[in-house]
Design an enzyme around this catalytic site. Structure first.
Site, mmCIF file in Angstrom:
data_model
loop_
_atom_site.group_PDB
_atom_site.id
_atom_site.type_symbol
_atom_site.label_atom_id
_atom_site.label_comp_id
_atom_site.label_asym_id
_atom_site.label_seq_id
_atom_site.Cartn_x
_atom_site.Cartn_y
_atom_site.Cartn_z
ATOM 1 N N ALA A 94 46.924 40.479 65.315
ATOM 2 C CA ALA A 94 46.136 39.329 64.854
ATOM 3 C C ALA A 94 45.373 38.609 65.965
ATOM 4 C CB ALA A 94 47.045 38.342 64.132
ATOM 5 N N ARG A 154 49.542 35.126 58.954
ATOM 6 C CA ARG A 154 51.006 35.172 58.986
ATOM 7 C C ARG A 154 51.589 34.285 60.078
ATOM 8 N NH1 ARG A 154 52.887 40.094 56.232
ATOM 9 N NH2 ARG A 154 51.043 41.121 55.446
ATOM 10 N N HIS A 203 48.207 48.591 58.169
ATOM 11 C CA HIS A 203 48.396 47.755 56.981
ATOM 12 C C HIS A 203 47.225 47.833 56.013
ATOM 13 C CE1 HIS A 203 51.234 45.311 59.796
ATOM 14 N NE2 HIS A 203 51.862 46.300 59.222
ATOM 15 N N CYS A 237 38.645 54.173 34.975
ATOM 16 C CA CYS A 237 39.829 54.497 34.168
ATOM 17 C C CYS A 237 40.531 53.263 33.593
ATOM 18 C CB CYS A 237 40.825 55.310 35.003
ATOM 19 S SG CYS A 237 41.825 54.319 36.118
ATOM 20 N N ILE A 275 43.783 44.043 59.094
ATOM 21 C CA ILE A 275 43.220 44.636 57.876
ATOM 22 C C ILE A 275 41.741 44.311 57.737
ATOM 23 C CG2 ILE A 275 45.415 44.570 56.618
ATOM 24 C CD1 ILE A 275 44.305 41.997 55.220
ATOM 25 N N ASP A 276 41.123 43.803 58.818
ATOM 26 C CA ASP A 276 39.767 43.261 58.706
ATOM 27 C C ASP A 276 38.653 44.259 58.987
ATOM 28 O OD1 ASP A 276 39.795 43.431 61.602
ATOM 29 O OD2 ASP A 276 40.889 41.536 61.607
ATOM 30 N N CYS A 314 39.408 48.892 36.955
ATOM 31 C CA CYS A 314 38.634 50.049 37.397
ATOM 32 C C CYS A 314 37.612 50.439 36.337
ATOM 33 C CB CYS A 314 39.593 51.209 37.649
ATOM 34 S SG CYS A 314 38.792 52.776 37.976
ATOM 35 N N ILE A 367 41.944 37.329 75.110
ATOM 36 C CA ILE A 367 41.465 38.699 75.329
ATOM 37 C C ILE A 367 40.001 38.724 75.795
ATOM 38 C CG2 ILE A 367 41.038 40.910 74.179
ATOM 39 C CD1 ILE A 367 43.346 39.866 72.180
HETATM 40 ZN ZN LIG Z 1 40.747 54.072 38.151
#
Ligand SMILES: [Zn+2]
Length: 253
Positions: free
Chosen positions: A24, A36, A121, A157, A103-104, A154, A238
């Site tokens: 993070a 988090r 993740h 489906c 996750i970015d 979706c 950093i």
């Molecule tokens: Zn689907």
């Protein structure tokens, strides 16, 4: 000259198979809050577990509400010098890959090919169907998100759509872990940016690298359990650190 910078530059430039491990702390420098961390959104609210997302429409809507709240920051975030550092190594031919807890999608946005990035993740920029192979840009889903219904379905489906990230109560993908583990076993140097190395199983990856003889270089604001085993452990932002590393590399070449 700064001794930390010298040591970092010396080890990285002698390494032929570098792997990055990021958490993070690298993304907060791109304006993405540490959800988090202390006071983070996931600590203020009850988490929505994966099972609840699937079986409970109210919880599913709550999940989407929170995702919608954090989405603009993630959608608009740009990579920073920490991400660019790995792009430089990639161009120079010494980067095996980057394993990230984030996750970015910022490593991909920075220009690393997606097959060089292991998203432990998941990646929230992509939304997938839980029932079929349908995939769509998350931005498209958020633009038409109806928070009064029961969550998006979706178009192929009718299954449930969900951002492609690991939820609470959901196992990390075994193949993804295996790829991270493989990189850890193959590298001669692991550069950790912005991870406190406490969230398992992700944090086991730098341990594997160390056990297999890699040099471990850690740059993060707080202490980590692996500081004692690292060749170098630096408590600095950093971006600031990387700026000095780049300057040292430029003057050396
Ligand atoms: Zn689907």
């Amino acid at each position: 000259m700064n001794a930390e910078i010298d040591r970092f530059v010396d080890i990285v430039s002698r390494s032929e198979r570098v792997v990055g491990f990021t958490g993070a702390g690298i993304s907060t420098e791109s304006g993405i809050p540490d959800y988090r961390g202390k006071g983070g959104i996931w600590n203020r609210f009850q988490p929505v577990y994966f099972d609840e997302f699937v079986h409970n429409p109210e919880k599913r809507l709550l999940y989407w509400q929170r995702k919608a709240e954090t989405w603009p920051a993630i959608r608009d975030a740009l990579p920073n010098p920490g991400h660019e550092f790995f792009v430089d190594l990639h161009r120079g031919g010494s980067l095996l890959g980057v394993v990230t807890q984030n996750i970015d999608g910022l490593h991909e946005k920075s220009g690393l090919p997606s097959d060089s990035v292991v998203n432990l993740h998941g990646n929230t920029l992509e939304t997938t169907c839980l029932s079929c192979s349908y995939r769509v840009d998350s931005d498209e889903v958020f633009r038409s998100l109806d928070l009064k219904g029961e969550g998006p379905r979706c178009p192929a489906c009718g299954g449930l759509l969900k951002p492609n990230t690991i939820s609470f109560g959901q196992q990390l993908d075994a193949r993804t872990i295996e790829r991270g583990d493989e990189l850890a076993r193959s590298c001669d140097c692991m550069v950790v940016f912005g991870s406190t190395l406490v969230v398992y199983p992700a944090a086991a990856i730098p341990e594997v690298a160390k056990r297999n003889g890699a040099a471990l270089l850690i740059v993060t604001l707080s202490e980590t359990p692996l500081d004692g085993e690292a060749e170098l452990s630096v408590r600095r932002p950093i971006g600031e650190f990387v700026a000095e590393v780049r300057a040292a590399l430029a003057s050396a070449s």
